[in-house]
Write an enzyme that holds these catalytic residues in place. Structure first.
Site, short mmCIF file in Angstrom:
data_model
loop_
_atom_site.label_atom_id
_atom_site.label_comp_id
_atom_site.label_asym_id
_atom_site.label_seq_id
_atom_site.Cartn_x
_atom_site.Cartn_y
_atom_site.Cartn_z
N ARG A 1 7.20 -5.29 7.17
CA ARG A 1 6.06 -5.49 8.07
C ARG A 1 6.49 -6.28 9.29
O ARG A 1 7.07 -7.35 9.17
CB ARG A 1 4.93 -6.24 7.36
CG ARG A 1 4.30 -5.49 6.21
CD ARG A 1 3.18 -6.30 5.58
NE ARG A 1 2.65 -5.65 4.39
CZ ARG A 1 1.73 -6.18 3.60
NH1 ARG A 1 1.25 -7.38 3.86
NH2 ARG A 1 1.30 -5.52 2.53
N SER B 1 -1.10 -3.07 4.97
CA SER B 1 -2.15 -3.50 4.06
C SER B 1 -3.34 -4.11 4.79
O SER B 1 -3.98 -3.47 5.60
CB SER B 1 -1.59 -4.47 3.01
OG SER B 1 -2.55 -4.73 2.02
N HIS B 2 -3.61 -5.38 4.54
CA HIS B 2 -4.79 -6.06 5.06
C HIS B 2 -4.53 -6.72 6.41
O HIS B 2 -5.42 -7.37 6.97
CB HIS B 2 -5.25 -7.13 4.07
CG HIS B 2 -4.18 -8.11 3.72
ND1 HIS B 2 -3.09 -7.76 2.95
CD2 HIS B 2 -3.98 -9.40 4.06
CE1 HIS B 2 -2.29 -8.80 2.83
NE2 HIS B 2 -2.80 -9.81 3.49
N ASP C 1 -9.93 -3.08 1.86
CA ASP C 1 -9.08 -3.51 2.97
C ASP C 1 -8.49 -2.32 3.73
O ASP C 1 -8.89 -1.18 3.53
CB ASP C 1 -7.96 -4.43 2.46
CG ASP C 1 -6.93 -3.70 1.61
OD1 ASP C 1 -7.31 -2.73 0.94
OD2 ASP C 1 -5.75 -4.10 1.61
N ASP D 1 -5.63 -0.62 3.67
CA ASP D 1 -5.00 0.51 2.98
C ASP D 1 -5.65 0.85 1.65
O ASP D 1 -5.18 1.71 0.92
CB ASP D 1 -3.51 0.25 2.78
CG ASP D 1 -3.22 -0.83 1.75
OD1 ASP D 1 -4.00 -1.80 1.69
OD2 ASP D 1 -2.21 -0.74 1.03
N ASP E 1 -6.23 -0.97 -1.22
CA ASP E 1 -5.81 -1.46 -2.54
C ASP E 1 -6.49 -2.78 -2.93
O ASP E 1 -6.26 -3.29 -4.02
CB ASP E 1 -4.29 -1.58 -2.64
CG ASP E 1 -3.68 -2.60 -1.68
OD1 ASP E 1 -4.43 -3.17 -0.85
OD2 ASP E 1 -2.45 -2.81 -1.74
N ARG E 2 -7.31 -3.33 -2.04
CA ARG E 2 -8.02 -4.57 -2.36
C ARG E 2 -9.52 -4.35 -2.35
O ARG E 2 -10.01 -3.36 -1.81
CB ARG E 2 -7.65 -5.67 -1.36
CG ARG E 2 -6.16 -5.99 -1.34
CD ARG E 2 -5.85 -7.16 -0.44
NE ARG E 2 -4.40 -7.41 -0.40
CZ ARG E 2 -3.86 -8.59 -0.15
NH1 ARG E 2 -4.62 -9.64 0.09
NH2 ARG E 2 -2.54 -8.73 -0.13
N THR F 1 3.64 -12.83 -8.35
CA THR F 1 2.87 -12.02 -7.42
C THR F 1 3.69 -10.78 -7.03
O THR F 1 4.86 -10.89 -6.68
CB THR F 1 2.51 -12.83 -6.17
OG1 THR F 1 1.70 -13.95 -6.57
CG2 THR F 1 1.77 -12.00 -5.15
N GLU G 1 -4.87 -9.65 -9.37
CA GLU G 1 -4.34 -10.75 -8.58
C GLU G 1 -5.49 -11.44 -7.87
O GLU G 1 -6.46 -10.79 -7.47
CB GLU G 1 -3.33 -10.24 -7.55
CG GLU G 1 -2.11 -9.60 -8.15
CD GLU G 1 -1.15 -9.08 -7.09
OE1 GLU G 1 0.07 -9.03 -7.38
OE2 GLU G 1 -1.60 -8.73 -5.98
N SER H 1 -5.62 -12.32 -4.99
CA SER H 1 -5.68 -11.88 -3.60
C SER H 1 -6.50 -10.59 -3.47
O SER H 1 -6.19 -9.74 -2.65
CB SER H 1 -4.27 -11.69 -3.05
OG SER H 1 -3.51 -10.85 -3.90
N LYS I 1 -2.56 -1.49 -7.12
CA LYS I 1 -3.92 -2.00 -7.23
C LYS I 1 -4.85 -1.04 -6.50
O LYS I 1 -4.41 -0.28 -5.64
CB LYS I 1 -4.03 -3.42 -6.69
CG LYS I 1 -3.38 -3.70 -5.36
CD LYS I 1 -3.45 -5.19 -5.04
CE LYS I 1 -2.72 -5.53 -3.74
NZ LYS I 1 -1.29 -5.82 -3.97
#
Length: 586
Positions: A45, A135-136, A301, A303, A305-306, A369, A388, A390, A401
């Protein structure tokens, strides 16, 4: 090595190679290494402008292909649709075809949520996948981009793969390309790029089919239709990748009105927002839920996964969320059929799910993690549900996730709970209350200090590591000035984990301060940002069910106030980081 500053581009030359692949000429492009192309558990990233440097993205893609058996491989390509994604897909086509990739399965418009990509890899038995996501993290030309490699089980690449990729980036001298007409990513169907077969797939269909085989959609639909006025739903996509998935499931399949979803058009810059589903960045959800008295709110989020679960006056911590899903797993068809093999959480996550495992006689694990640690346990048949703190929750249906999965799990549980109690409407608050009455409550909060000085963050870590080495904090008592509570330190450790499946050892996973009453504080440096350091402080205090409903329903901030004060004093955090307040509190 090349600098990661745009002005300091590598000078390269194009070398026309005599190599050909099925009649297509392969060109070798000279390049030089860039510093810092080390992928973490969530890939590489950096800022978009870093990836836009000449040869930067190409170097990393070539390193991926050099680290795997690319020749004859089938790979899945997709991502969260953030800025620079379409260009990156075309780069993968150019380099992948030159490296002998047999087939690329690509989500329409380069879109595949991370959970959907994991499913596609597994369903079509692909050799792996390249996910274009940060991700987020925020998106747009001045924000973040990311490239992540997933392996054939659908999960993130393990360290032996990411380390190999990194080593190659440090010595890379050339990358290979085939030049052909760009592929139109908006047209579903089969085409080709040079010698490589390309299949553009519907980004949503396979994933919806997956969830329909997991949850009781008819039970959920009946409950929502029968309680259309008394139990309303609002999903906020935060302009991330899950918008189209939420529309397909909530509106088109379950029959909810369009008003049940908002911010569900995926945008390259996420509408200028921060696509992280927590109380700070998902304020667009929280405000509407509170103003309109909506019983069930949820967000995902960038992508996909959250997730965050939030109803009127009822926020569910991720730690409580995964514990409640585990406790109610018996009402979900997928677990009715296959049973629950085991439970797990990341180390910083509260121990709420441990209590469920103990009560049900299930094996449970505490891992570092990183979702790859769960994946090993799942592949070995020892784990079914995990999470998790998060805002990541999931199961062994894929190896990532899964935000929408968690939201559907909650809806399945609520529908089942209401079928069992037809005379009482059971919502989020009621489920939390019932859970605490049986298991007690882990008051839990996380403080994020984002983009702080790396020097200051390292000094904080050094202080705690010194205390571990010297045992200087052992049995020391601290008093909270505001609450007058005493907290006596039982131990200070640096969490390490030996994987029970492959025997690999992960060290330095976070400093844990344990107190003699069972409370604990965890400090971790996070590498998921693209600039500066992020320090995370996790605080947990357990209260048993005997404390009574009033105490168990207490305000989280009040319940943790004294412990947080002591944590800040022990670590000298404000002094080292130069921050009086965290960036985000969850």
């Amino acid at each position: 090595m090349c600098s990661m500053i745009k002005e300091d581009k590598c000078v390269s030359s194009e070398v026309n190679s005599p190599l050909t692949s099925m009649g297509y000429q392969i060109k070798e492009i000279s390049t030089k290494p860039f510093d810092g192309q080390k992928p973490g558990t969530s890939g590489l990233r950096k800022r978009v402008k870093v990836f836009q440097q000449e040869h930067y993205t190409e170097n990393f893609i070539q390193a991926i292909f050099d680290s795997i058996k690319a020749d004859g491989a089938t790979l899945v390509i997709g991502g969260d649709g953030r800025y620079f994604s379409p260009e990156a897909v075309q780069t993968i086509l150019r380099i992948g075809s030159a490296n002998g990739v047999k087939k690329l399965i690509i989500g329409k418009d380069s879109i595949l949520s991370t959970p959907a990509a994991s499913n596609v890899i597994r369903k079509y038995k692909a050799d792996g996948g390249i996910l274009l996501t940060a991700s987020h993290n925020p998106g747009g030309p001045n924000n973040d981009f990311g490239i992540k490699y997933n392996v054939s089980n659908g999960g993130p690449a393990p360290e032996n793969v990411t380390n190999k990729i990194y080593e190659i980036t440090k010595t890379i001298q050339r990358y290979k390309v085939i030049e052909a007409n760009p592929v139109d990513l908006s047209v579903i169907g089969k085409t080709s790029y040079g010698p490589t077969e390309v299949q553009i797939i519907d980004s949503v269909a396979d994933y919806v089919e997956l969830l329909q085989g997991i949850f009781d959609f008819q039970l959920i639909k009946d409950f929502l239709q029968n309680n259309a006025e008394s139990f309303r739903i609002l999903f906020d996509g935060l302009h991330g990748v899950t918008g189209p998935y939420a529309r397909a499931i909530l509106v088109e399949t379950l029959g909810l009105p369009e008003a049940s979803i908002q911010n569900c058009v995926a945008l390259p810059d996420f509408g200028g927002g921060h696509p992280d589903p927590n109380l700070t960045y998902a304020h667009s959800l929280v405000e509407v839920v509170e103003a309109k008295h909506i019983q069930f709110g949820a967000a995902s989020d960038g992508d996909g996964d959250r997730n965050m679960i939030y109803g009127k006056g009822a926020f569910v911590t991720p730690s409580d969320s995964v514990a409640i899903i585990a406790d109610w797993a018996h009402v979900i068809p997928y677990f009715k059929k296959g049973g629950v093999k085991g439970l797990a959480r990341s180390m910083p996550t509260s121990k709420a799910i441990d209590l469920v495992a103990q009560k049900k006689g299930l094996e449970y694990f505490e891992v570092p993690t990183g979702w790859k640690f769960f994946g090993n346990l799942m592949d070995a048949g020892r784990l079914s549900i995990c999470g998790e703190e998060s805002f990541g929750t999931g199961s062994d249906h894929i190896r990532e996730k899964d935000g929408i999965w968690a939201i559907m799990a909650w809806l399945n549980i609520i529908a089942a709970a209401n079928k069992e109690s037809p005379n009482e409407l059971i919502g989020i608050k009621e489920l939390l209350k019932k859970h605490y009455a049986v298991y007690g409550r882990s008051f839990f909060s996380r403080y994020d200090y984002e983009e702080v000085s790396s020097e200051g963050a390292n000094k904080l870590v050094a202080l705690l590591d010194g205390a571990i080495t010297s045992s200087s904090l052992a049995n020391k008592t601290y008093k909270s000035k505001s609450t007058d509570q005493d907290f006596t330190i039982a131990s200070v450790t640096n969490f390490s984990y030996t994987d029970p499946i492959d025997g690999s050892v992960s060290k330095n996973q976070g400093q844990v301060v344990l107190f003699d009453d069972g409370s604990r504080v965890v400090f971790r440096l996070s590498g998921t940002g693209s600039a500066g350091a992020t320090v995370r402080l996790y605080v947990e205090r357990y209260v048993g069910p005997e404390a009574g409903e009033k105490v168990l329903a207490g305000d989280t901030a009040e319940g943790l106030k004294g412990l947080i004060e002591v944590a800040l004093e022990i670590s000298n955090l404000k002094e080292f980081l130069g921050r009086d307040k965290p960036t985000v509190i969850t």
